[in-house]
Design a protein around this motif. Sequence first.
Motif, PDB file in Angstrom:
ATOM      1  N   ASP A  48       0.705  -1.034  -0.017  1.00 31.83           N
ATOM      2  CA  ASP A  48       0.033   0.045   0.045  1.00 31.83           C
ATOM      3  C   ASP A  48       1.038   1.248  -0.081  1.00 31.83           C
ATOM      4  O   ASP A  48       2.202   1.070   0.249  1.00 31.83           O
ATOM      5  CB  ASP A  48      -1.006   0.142   1.255  1.00 31.83           C
ATOM      6  CG  ASP A  48      -1.914  -1.183   1.344  1.00 31.83           C
ATOM      7  OD1 ASP A  48      -1.982  -1.790   0.106  1.00 31.83           O
ATOM      8  OD2 ASP A  48      -2.545  -1.383   2.234  1.00 31.83           O
ATOM      9  N   LEU A  49       0.203   2.445  -0.301  1.00 26.19           N
ATOM     10  CA  LEU A  49       0.805   3.613  -0.243  1.00 26.19           C
ATOM     11  C   LEU A  49       0.286   4.347   0.725  1.00 26.19           C
ATOM     12  O   LEU A  49      -1.209   4.737   0.715  1.00 26.19           O
ATOM     13  CB  LEU A  49       0.719   4.297  -1.552  1.00 26.19           C
ATOM     14  CG  LEU A  49       1.785   5.414  -1.996  1.00 26.19           C
ATOM     15  CD1 LEU A  49       2.951   5.125  -1.722  1.00 26.19           C
ATOM     16  CD2 LEU A  49       1.403   5.793  -3.431  1.00 26.19           C
ATOM     17  N   GLY A  50       0.751   5.008   1.637  1.00 25.11           N
ATOM     18  CA  GLY A  50       0.042   5.831   2.800  1.00 25.11           C
ATOM     19  C   GLY A  50       0.809   7.273   2.892  1.00 25.11           C
ATOM     20  O   GLY A  50       1.780   7.568   2.139  1.00 25.11           O
ATOM     21  N   PHE A  51      -0.059   8.015   3.415  1.00 28.61           N
ATOM     22  CA  PHE A  51       0.402   9.601   3.555  1.00 28.61           C
ATOM     23  C   PHE A  51       0.233  10.024   4.955  1.00 28.61           C
ATOM     24  O   PHE A  51      -1.086  10.109   5.240  1.00 28.61           O
ATOM     25  CB  PHE A  51      -0.480  10.353   2.503  1.00 28.61           C
ATOM     26  CG  PHE A  51      -0.315   9.766   1.240  1.00 28.61           C
ATOM     27  CD1 PHE A  51       0.751  10.156   0.242  1.00 28.61           C
ATOM     28  CD2 PHE A  51      -1.255   8.817   0.615  1.00 28.61           C
ATOM     29  CE1 PHE A  51       0.797   9.357  -0.947  1.00 28.61           C
ATOM     30  CE2 PHE A  51      -1.251   8.122  -0.520  1.00 28.61           C
ATOM     31  CZ  PHE A  51      -0.198   8.465  -1.367  1.00 28.61           C
ATOM     32  N   GLN A  52       1.013  10.703   5.582  1.00 32.75           N
ATOM     33  CA  GLN A  52       0.817  11.042   7.027  1.00 32.75           C
ATOM     34  C   GLN A  52       1.242  12.355   7.262  1.00 32.75           C
ATOM     35  O   GLN A  52       2.324  12.831   6.684  1.00 32.75           O
ATOM     36  CB  GLN A  52       1.751  10.184   7.896  1.00 32.75           C
ATOM     37  CG  GLN A  52       3.078  10.421   8.000  1.00 32.75           C
ATOM     38  CD  GLN A  52       4.145   9.454   8.623  1.00 32.75           C
ATOM     39  OE1 GLN A  52       3.264   8.533   9.414  1.00 32.75           O
ATOM     40  NE2 GLN A  52       5.589   9.500   8.625  1.00 32.75           N
ATOM     41  N   GLN A  53       0.309  12.877   7.858  1.00 37.60           N
ATOM     42  CA  GLN A  53       0.363  14.342   8.392  1.00 37.60           C
ATOM     43  C   GLN A  53       1.620  14.660   9.230  1.00 37.60           C
ATOM     44  O   GLN A  53       1.953  13.929  10.441  1.00 37.60           O
ATOM     45  CB  GLN A  53      -0.732  14.901   9.051  1.00 37.60           C
ATOM     46  CG  GLN A  53      -0.658  16.436   9.149  1.00 37.60           C
ATOM     47  CD  GLN A  53      -2.002  17.116   9.567  1.00 37.60           C
ATOM     48  OE1 GLN A  53      -2.970  16.325  10.103  1.00 37.60           O
ATOM     49  NE2 GLN A  53      -2.324  18.332   9.577  1.00 37.60           N
TER      50      GLN A  53
END
Length: 120
Positions: A48-53
């Motif tokens: 998967d590809l994640g994006f974290q603030q």
Amino acid sequence: MPIATLRGVTLDCADPKALARFYQELTGMQLGYVADEFVGLTDGTGCDLGFQQVDGYRAPQWPGQDVPQQLHLDLRVEDLDAAEKSALGFGAVRPDHQPGGDRWRVLLDPAGHPFCLVAG
């Protein structure tokens, strides 16, 4: 015998939802998880590809290293010119420095992360 397999890659950013939308358009991956501070995209392959603030996020500087790129994604495409045109339409930026010649193109995502479109 490996003891682990790659589960995913997570990119730091200021706005996870906006960056996930960009990569969703680019890759066709689907939303797998959404929260205010994290969004995950999946395509069923198990990676998967994640994006974290990240508070105070500073975009990488390509090709300079004042703020290092830390990592970049290589994305395989069939037609390099068509893929670049689409990515630019989704919000990517094409920097002047292009070390790949006809083999790949370096673009910057909306959060400033460099990524490569690779022919083949």
